[in-house]
Design a protein around this motif. Structure first.
Motif, PDB file in Angstrom:
ATOM      1  N   ALA A  77       1.132  -1.157   0.375  1.00  0.00           N
ATOM      2  CA  ALA A  77       0.002   0.073   0.312  1.00  0.00           C
ATOM      3  C   ALA A  77       0.732   1.205  -0.207  1.00  0.00           C
TER       4      ALA A  77
ATOM      5  N   GLU B  24       2.395   1.621  -3.175  1.00  0.00           N
ATOM      6  CA  GLU B  24       1.983   1.958  -4.595  1.00  0.00           C
ATOM      7  C   GLU B  24       0.496   2.350  -4.727  1.00  0.00           C
TER       8      GLU B  24
ATOM      9  N   ARG C 231      -2.477   2.141  -3.432  1.00  0.00           N
ATOM     10  CA  ARG C 231      -3.764   1.611  -2.930  1.00  0.00           C
ATOM     11  C   ARG C 231      -3.492   0.969  -2.117  1.00  0.00           C
ATOM     12  N   THR C 232      -4.955   0.299  -1.201  1.00  0.00           N
ATOM     13  CA  THR C 232      -4.875  -0.194  -0.339  1.00  0.00           C
ATOM     14  C   THR C 232      -5.533  -2.098  -0.383  1.00  0.00           C
TER      15      THR C 232
ATOM     16  N   ASP D 141      -6.423   5.877   2.853  1.00  0.00           N
ATOM     17  CA  ASP D 141      -6.228   5.838   1.413  1.00  0.00           C
ATOM     18  C   ASP D 141      -6.797   4.500   0.747  1.00  0.00           C
TER      19      ASP D 141
ATOM     20  N   ASP E 296      -9.090   2.757  -1.522  1.00  0.00           N
ATOM     21  CA  ASP E 296      -9.026   3.320  -3.055  1.00  0.00           C
ATOM     22  C   ASP E 296     -10.586   2.753  -3.765  1.00  0.00           C
TER      23      ASP E 296
ATOM     24  N   PRO F 182     -10.891   9.193  -3.390  1.00  0.00           N
ATOM     25  CA  PRO F 182     -10.876   8.673  -4.482  1.00  0.00           C
ATOM     26  C   PRO F 182     -12.650   8.572  -4.996  1.00  0.00           C
TER      27      PRO F 182
ATOM     28  N   PHE G 194     -11.978  -0.204 -11.869  1.00  0.00           N
ATOM     29  CA  PHE G 194     -10.139   0.191 -10.937  1.00  0.00           C
ATOM     30  C   PHE G 194      -9.275  -1.115 -12.130  1.00  0.00           C
TER      31      PHE G 194
ATOM     32  N   ARG H  27      -2.635   2.247 -13.849  1.00  0.00           N
ATOM     33  CA  ARG H  27      -2.546   2.438 -12.315  1.00  0.00           C
ATOM     34  C   ARG H  27      -3.211   3.463 -11.322  1.00  0.00           C
ATOM     35  N   ASN H  28      -2.951   3.606 -10.908  1.00  0.00           N
ATOM     36  CA  ASN H  28      -3.271   4.797 -10.090  1.00  0.00           C
ATOM     37  C   ASN H  28      -2.789   6.366 -10.243  1.00  0.00           C
TER      38      ASN H  28
ATOM     39  N   ARG I 261      -0.603   8.373  -8.750  1.00  0.00           N
ATOM     40  CA  ARG I 261      -0.426   8.854  -6.959  1.00  0.00           C
ATOM     41  C   ARG I 261      -0.943  10.406  -6.804  1.00  0.00           C
TER      42      ARG I 261
END
Lengths: 370, 370
Positions: A60, A63, A65-66, A122, A124, A146, A314, B2-3, B5
């Motif tokens: 997490a 990246e 994201r969790t 965090d 998603d 998000p 996603f 991907r997100n 960030r």
DNA sequence: TTGTATGCGTTATCAC
DNA sequence: GTGATAACGCATACAA
């Protein structure tokens, strides 16, 4: 006293054991095609042997994201919301996502603070069920959030994903059914003004009254807020007006249950003197002693749809906001029938009667035996 | 895809702005006394100005704790569990903890996998509500787990925290009340064997039968599994034996509701011909049309107690496992009364009748209007 | 195909 | 009282 950290098997341990670099192990695990097939197999075997699983927390941080979604709802003890969460969780869990929950109890403060907390953690995505989505503070919050999916309440002016049910059509179906049975004066008990779903239920009622040429008497429309108590009051009012309705549609089952009971207390027969329809199809409505007709809310389907939508987002990155409307079903039970021909003369509830009734008839848990 | 960030304000940004070291900012924020008072003030002000909040994810990686508790339960759409979660979440949220949820649907697989997943995610504690806590696999799992709190089902042989209700005493109170009304033959419908709570309810019944010198006929005890269906079957059985009981205690309200309805179908009057008591005090029980007497489960209190216990454990480190039993209350409604003097002769349900009944009387949502 | 180095944001350790 | 640095576990860019 702090947690003495549990010893953890890391990707480095696995790599060391195999005399490989951590990055190779990582690549193998994430299915990158650069790793030799034989190497990959050795790595997979070793991971199983050492019982290694990558740390979600480290992932997490790295990246951003969790694999977690945050769900905000007014009351987790309300089975309708429970059903939505259940439908959602079943989809998300299957894809490796966990569900973070916050029961906001109708407090705007808790809603905003929980949303902020979850965003900070965090998650998603954020799922908001019947939440007060609006206002300047909320709009500012959305910027930092998000992806958001709404249900039960739309956010006016904001272009957010919405998954709902056909409230408008549900009301119309109910009134069509009642009209076909011969009803002309049909009362309506509404839900909270802030709820777009409640608004749609009212709109559907109004449109049906017009299209079916029913009695458009505005006195037939009563406000309510989804609680039993508001149902009592509205029922008392509707059933006390001179020319009382022969049928009542309530914006949820709870208020409809209140109507049923007030009617019984006024010695009206169901459905001869009064037909009643609710919304949602909560568990009690199916009880033979209640047998409440209702427009079913496809709660678990809504949860599923939200889950699928999230997975889609996603996978495919940014896409325009969606707006899904799930169909409803009219569930016919014993609470509706044709209106009785004869005019029954009935005693009324006085205000005192109503109060006495409210105090004595429903016995909540507070009245207990020592 | 991907997100991308989100840009994040970090502790380094704050430090840079103030020309301080990140560690100083960290110390100030965490209330360490080493920081000069004036410096601390500047830091706090700057954080507010930049809208800085420490990243829970980074904290989690660094500290090995996530300020999260994982809750495992059989069905989040069941309001009893919802109430427990609500009580728990209200306590934990107030202390900055979030609630991770998994609805395991009674599947042992989902239970074990969810527990493993949550442990891997470094939750600070695991709450298991009515879960199959036992078996070799489970015992191995416990080793790798954070602190665990159980409710509804104890883990035989394992020394884990348990917070429950006085099931044994609840049954005894119910039977005392019935006995005082003059009942001598009292039937019992049990819950799942794996549930220690259900077992306690049965034990309480047995002890009361003995202590009060009631009819100990073993035919009066029927198995059940908390479902409506099992309640129907048990009721049908109990009310069809030659010398039928004058009262029935069911291990939960759902089965008690089934008893009420079967009784009505058999043209027994409630409570004249039959008194009924359930367990839990679910929402429907308070409906006037149902008016089911019951032994209330203090669900939200259980949730609160679990929360307080967790906070206590976090604060005070390792301590011996706790074992808390919360009191219950007998809620008396219209479903109980003295047994009728006269012996009513009554028609019986045949098996065919029962089947027809099960198919037609309860109208679930499957029977819908197109 | 594999290895090395770096950074994600935070806190603890230790030197200043 | 304050500051530099390492480490938490992982994934990536880039070098070999």
């Amino acid at each position: 006293m702090r947690n003495p950290r549990k010893p953890q098997v890391t990707i480095i341990d696995v790599a060391r054991e195999l005399k490989l670099a951590p990055s190779t192990v990582s690549n193998a695990l994430r299915g990158k095609p650069v790793v030799a097939e034989e190497t990959r197999k050795r790595i997979l075997a070793q991971c199983r042997a050492m019982n290694y699983v990558a740390s979600p927390v480290a992932r997490a941080l790295r990246e951003g994201r969790t694999f977690t979604v945050g769900v905000l709802l007014p009351d987790i003890a309300n089975p309708i919301f429970g059903d939505i969460v259940k439908g959602l969780d079943s989809v998300m869990a299957a894809s490796g996502f966990a569900t973070l929950l916050a029961s906001t109890e109708g407090s705007r403060e808790r809603f905003l603070s929980a949303a902020r907390t979850f965003a900070k953690r965090d998650v998603d995505a954020l799922v908001m069920i019947s939440q007060p989505v609006g206002g300047e503070e909320f709009e500012r919050l959305v910027e930092l959030c998000p992806p958001i999916v709404l249900t039960h309440r739309k956010a006016a002016g904001l272009d957010l994903d919405y998954i709902g049910m056909d409230n408008h059509g549900g009301s119309m179906a109910a009134l069509q059914h009642l009209a076909a049975l011969g009803h002309r004066r049909i009362g309506f008990i509404g839900g909270p003004e802030q709820s777009s779903a409640a608004q749609e239920r009212l709109d559907g009622y109004r449109q049906a009254v017009q299209e079916l040429s029913l009695d458009p008497d505005p006195a037939l429309v009563c406000p309510g807020d989804y609680t039993l108590m508001s149902g009592f009051k509205a029922a008392h009012h509707l059933l006390s007006i001179k020319k009382r309705p022969t049928a009542i549609l309530a914006a949820n089952d709870l208020m409809a249950c209140a109507v049923l009971d007030v009617a019984v207390q006024m010695e009206l027969t169901i459905p001869g003197d009064l037909s009643v329809i609710g919304f949602d199809d909560i568990f009690v409505s199916s009880f033979p002693q209640i047998a409440l007709s209702t427009i079913r809310q496809p709660a678990s389907e809504i949860g599923n749809a939200i889950g699928r939508r999230l997975i889609e987002r996603f996978d495919s990155g940014n896409c325009p906001a969606c707006h899904v409307v799930l169909p409803t079903q009219l569930v016919v039970r014993a609470s509706i029938g044709p209106p009785a021909r004869r005019k029954s003369t009935l005693g009324r509830f006085s205000e005192q009667d109503l109060n006495a009734y409210l105090q004595n008839r429903w016995k909540p848990t507070s009245q207990v035996h020592p």
